[in-house]
Design a protein around this motif. Structure first.
Motif, mmCIF file in Angstrom:
data_model
loop_
_atom_site.group_PDB
_atom_site.id
_atom_site.type_symbol
_atom_site.label_atom_id
_atom_site.label_comp_id
_atom_site.label_asym_id
_atom_site.label_seq_id
_atom_site.Cartn_x
_atom_site.Cartn_y
_atom_site.Cartn_z
ATOM 1 N N LYS A 134 9.690 5.790 -4.765
ATOM 2 C CA LYS A 134 9.130 7.117 -5.069
ATOM 3 C C LYS A 134 7.602 7.143 -4.985
ATOM 4 N N ILE A 135 7.042 6.399 -4.020
ATOM 5 C CA ILE A 135 5.584 6.423 -3.870
ATOM 6 C C ILE A 135 5.117 7.744 -3.255
ATOM 7 N N ASP A 136 6.095 8.554 -2.782
ATOM 8 C CA ASP A 136 5.738 9.872 -2.245
ATOM 9 C C ASP A 136 5.392 10.854 -3.358
ATOM 10 N N ILE A 137 5.768 10.499 -4.601
ATOM 11 C CA ILE A 137 5.483 11.366 -5.746
ATOM 12 C C ILE A 137 4.216 10.863 -6.425
ATOM 13 N N THR A 138 3.148 11.613 -6.300
ATOM 14 C CA THR A 138 1.877 11.192 -6.903
ATOM 15 C C THR A 138 1.922 11.390 -8.406
ATOM 16 N N SER A 139 1.461 10.394 -9.119
ATOM 17 C CA SER A 139 1.456 10.467 -10.579
ATOM 18 C C SER A 139 0.072 10.105 -11.109
ATOM 19 N N LYS A 140 -0.473 10.983 -11.900
ATOM 20 C CA LYS A 140 -1.782 10.720 -12.499
ATOM 21 C C LYS A 140 -1.668 9.757 -13.674
ATOM 22 N N LYS A 141 -0.462 9.701 -14.258
ATOM 23 C CA LYS A 141 -0.261 8.864 -15.443
ATOM 24 C C LYS A 141 -0.145 7.389 -15.091
ATOM 25 N N PHE A 142 0.543 7.099 -13.938
ATOM 26 C CA PHE A 142 0.909 5.718 -13.658
ATOM 27 C C PHE A 142 0.321 5.246 -12.337
ATOM 28 N N ASN A 143 0.113 3.951 -12.269
ATOM 29 C CA ASN A 143 -0.417 3.315 -11.069
ATOM 30 C C ASN A 143 0.517 2.176 -10.686
ATOM 31 N N SER A 144 0.755 2.007 -9.379
ATOM 32 C CA SER A 144 1.676 0.958 -8.942
ATOM 33 C C SER A 144 1.176 -0.432 -9.321
ATOM 34 N N CYS A 145 -0.117 -0.553 -9.581
ATOM 35 C CA CYS A 145 -0.670 -1.860 -9.978
ATOM 36 C C CYS A 145 -0.082 -2.348 -11.299
ATOM 37 N N ASP A 146 0.395 -1.399 -12.121
ATOM 38 C CA ASP A 146 0.992 -1.784 -13.405
ATOM 39 C C ASP A 146 2.169 -2.732 -13.215
ATOM 40 N N PHE A 147 2.884 -2.583 -12.082
ATOM 41 C CA PHE A 147 4.087 -3.382 -11.858
ATOM 42 C C PHE A 147 3.765 -4.845 -11.543
ATOM 43 N N PHE A 148 2.509 -5.130 -11.191
ATOM 44 C CA PHE A 148 2.127 -6.527 -10.933
ATOM 45 C C PHE A 148 2.230 -7.367 -12.203
ATOM 46 N N LYS A 149 2.217 -6.687 -13.354
ATOM 47 C CA LYS A 149 2.326 -7.389 -14.635
ATOM 48 C C LYS A 149 3.668 -8.109 -14.774
ATOM 49 N N LEU A 150 4.657 -7.695 -13.963
ATOM 50 C CA LEU A 150 5.979 -8.330 -14.040
ATOM 51 C C LEU A 150 5.959 -9.742 -13.458
ATOM 52 N N GLY A 151 4.931 -10.056 -12.669
ATOM 53 C CA GLY A 151 4.782 -11.411 -12.145
ATOM 54 C C GLY A 151 5.684 -11.743 -10.973
ATOM 55 N N ILE A 152 6.226 -10.723 -10.306
ATOM 56 C CA ILE A 152 7.077 -10.957 -9.136
ATOM 57 C C ILE A 152 6.188 -11.038 -7.899
ATOM 58 N N ILE A 153 6.393 -12.068 -7.078
ATOM 59 C CA ILE A 153 5.514 -12.308 -5.929
ATOM 60 C C ILE A 153 5.757 -11.299 -4.814
ATOM 61 N N ASP A 154 7.033 -11.110 -4.444
ATOM 62 C CA ASP A 154 7.366 -10.220 -3.320
ATOM 63 C C ASP A 154 7.488 -8.781 -3.812
ATOM 64 N N ILE A 155 6.548 -7.936 -3.407
ATOM 65 C CA ILE A 155 6.542 -6.532 -3.832
ATOM 66 C C ILE A 155 6.430 -5.646 -2.591
ATOM 67 N N VAL A 156 7.305 -4.651 -2.507
ATOM 68 C CA VAL A 156 7.261 -3.700 -1.392
ATOM 69 C C VAL A 156 7.279 -2.288 -1.969
ATOM 70 N N GLU A 157 6.316 -1.480 -1.548
ATOM 71 C CA GLU A 157 6.260 -0.087 -1.984
ATOM 72 C C GLU A 157 6.951 0.788 -0.939
ATOM 73 N N ILE A 158 7.866 1.648 -1.397
ATOM 74 C CA ILE A 158 8.638 2.472 -0.459
ATOM 75 C C ILE A 158 8.821 3.892 -0.987
ATOM 76 N N SER A 159 9.277 4.737 -0.098
ATOM 77 C CA SER A 159 9.839 6.031 -0.475
ATOM 78 C C SER A 159 11.178 6.134 0.243
#
Length: 437
Positions: free
Chosen positions: A119-144
């Motif tokens: 859902k990267i097509d939905i812009t959100s002022k509250k949240f940033n995709s960088c927050d998910f890096f906190k999960l510590g998973i190496i392979d990350i792909v952003e999609i819609s």
């Protein structure tokens, strides 16, 4: 090593839409409502001449009701068979406490994980995709999944992980078997018995299965795909959007299936709705097996009474298999599998044109075709098609004008002469072409 992927995540993060896009299908129901996907659905990802199996799972919630407990059990079972996990989160919602809990649970299973930020097509002022890096998973792909953005990159990452793992079975060669019937007659229980696992959620709540679920299996070296479909409610009871979609999806499955297994409940007997569903199957001229489940609930006198009631089917079916089973007690499951095998064997049989033409001549002699515009239709010969169905072409002059009633007569004659239980013959016509025209 194996060649299976499981899609996991909270409810409503877009797992089913992603599954549909990856498998290029519409197997999973996509609707903005929690607990839409309940059972495990499976399909094939075909990319650069490589194939792997992918599972779509129910959305994880914090609820502890029966459905959610069952969903979690099915997810754990599927994860145990998978090499790679697509952990789907939603940029629209941001990183949640439940996302963190799911991630921690996946780490304990020691699986390869790709974090899919949907859902990267939905812009959100509250949240940033960088927050998910906190999960510590190496392979990350952003999609819609909705707009297809990032899907090719995701496929590249998946097949980098699976570069040595691909399957060569041709999906088109699989016979498609679908379990059709009213809600709560035991279709999911029978599916589980055949698959020898508990991938389908079973409960006494009508409408537990809301999607048509497909799984590959093998029997006597033949490849099959089995469909557990949503129960077909009576029209008066079809009230919710999900139920309407589920029934529509089930009817589409009937059209494309090779063999239908009409499932009834022994303790209910033959109902009006069972007869309506059977007529729907017959409308598409599909091979079918009639299965009476839950016979463990009946005593011997009741079983004898049921057998007498089943004479109704004997009158309106052409030697269809009628099998009394108990999914709970595992009774006659092998008999059901053997019946499926026999029908697929019948569908593979090839008959010489001379034999089919002889049956045709005998049928015409016994009952000549009607005249068309005061002229008799000339029927010349018959030939079997190379299709999966038992399809016979009738050739001659003006045969395309033969009435449906006469084609039905020829169909019955062929079914009697060929003696293939549970396997209807399909008749098509083709006007003989004059080679000098």
């Amino acid at each position: 090593m194996n060649n299976k992927i499981t899609i996991v995540g909270r409810t409503n993060v877009g797992k089913s839409l992603l599954f549909n896009k990856l498998t290029k299908s519409k197997k999973s129901l996509v609707i903005n409502q929690i607990e839409t996907t309940r059972d495990i659905n499976s399909g094939f990802i075909d990319y650069n001449k490589k194939k792997i199996i992918v599972y779509d799972t129910g959305g994880i919630t914090e609820s502890n009701n029966f459905i959610n407990k069952s969903i979690k059990e099915k997810i754990n079972h599927t994860l145990s068979k998978s090499e790679l996990v697509l952990f789907v989160v939603s940029q629209e919602d941001g990183l949640t406490i439940l996302d963190k809990e799911i991630c921690e649970s996946l780490r304990k299973k020691n699986k390869k994980i790709i974090l899919v930020i949907n859902k990267i097509d939905i812009t959100s002022k509250k949240f940033n995709s960088c927050d998910f890096f906190k999960l510590g998973i190496i392979d990350i792909v952003e999609i819609s999944a909705k707009t297809n953005k990032g899907l090719n990159l995701l496929l590249d990452v998946i097949f980098t992980k699976f570069i040595r793992f691909h399957i060569t079975n041709n999906e088109e060669s699989r016979y498609k078997i679908s379990f059709i019937g009213k809600p709560n007659v035991g279709k999911s229980s029978l599916t589980n018995k055949i698959l020898k696992n508990d991938l389908m959620i079973i409960s006494d709540i009508p409408g537990t299965t809301v999607d048509s679920i497909e799984f590959p299996f093998e029997y006597k070296k033949k490849q099959f795909s089995i469909y557990d479909t949503a129960g077909i409610f009576r029209k008066a009871k079809t009230i919710t959007k999900i139920q309407k979609y589920s029934i529509s999806n089930t009817l589409e499955i009937i059209k494309k299936t090779d063999i239908c297994v009409l499932t009834l409940s022994a303790n209910e007997g033959i109902t009006k709705q069972d007869k309506i569903i059977l007529e729907r199957i017959k409308k598409y001229n599909k091979p079918y097996i009639i299965v009476i489940n839950k016979i463990d609930l009946l005593k011997k006198p009741e079983i004898n009474a049921l057998k007498k009631e089943l004479e109704y089917f004997s009158k309106i079916t052409n030697n269809a298999f009628i099998i009394l089973v108990s999914a709970l007690k595992n009774k006659n499951i092998n008999k059901l599998l053997e019946s499926i095998y026999i029908i697929t064997d019948n569908l593979q049989k090839r008959f010489k044109s001379s034999k089919l033409t002889k049956i045709l001549y005998e049928s015409v002699q016994a009952h000549p075709p009607p005249t068309i515009n005061n002229r008799r239709v000339k029927i010349k010969f018959a030939q079997q098609s190379k299709s999966k169905d038992l399809l016979i072409y009738i050739y001659g002059n003006k045969v395309d004008q033969l009435p449906i009633s006469y084609l039905k007569y020829l169909q019955n004659r062929y079914e009697q002469a060929l003696g293939l239980p549970g396997t209807p013959v399909k008749i098509n016509t083709s006007n003989e072409k004059n080679p000098f025209n």
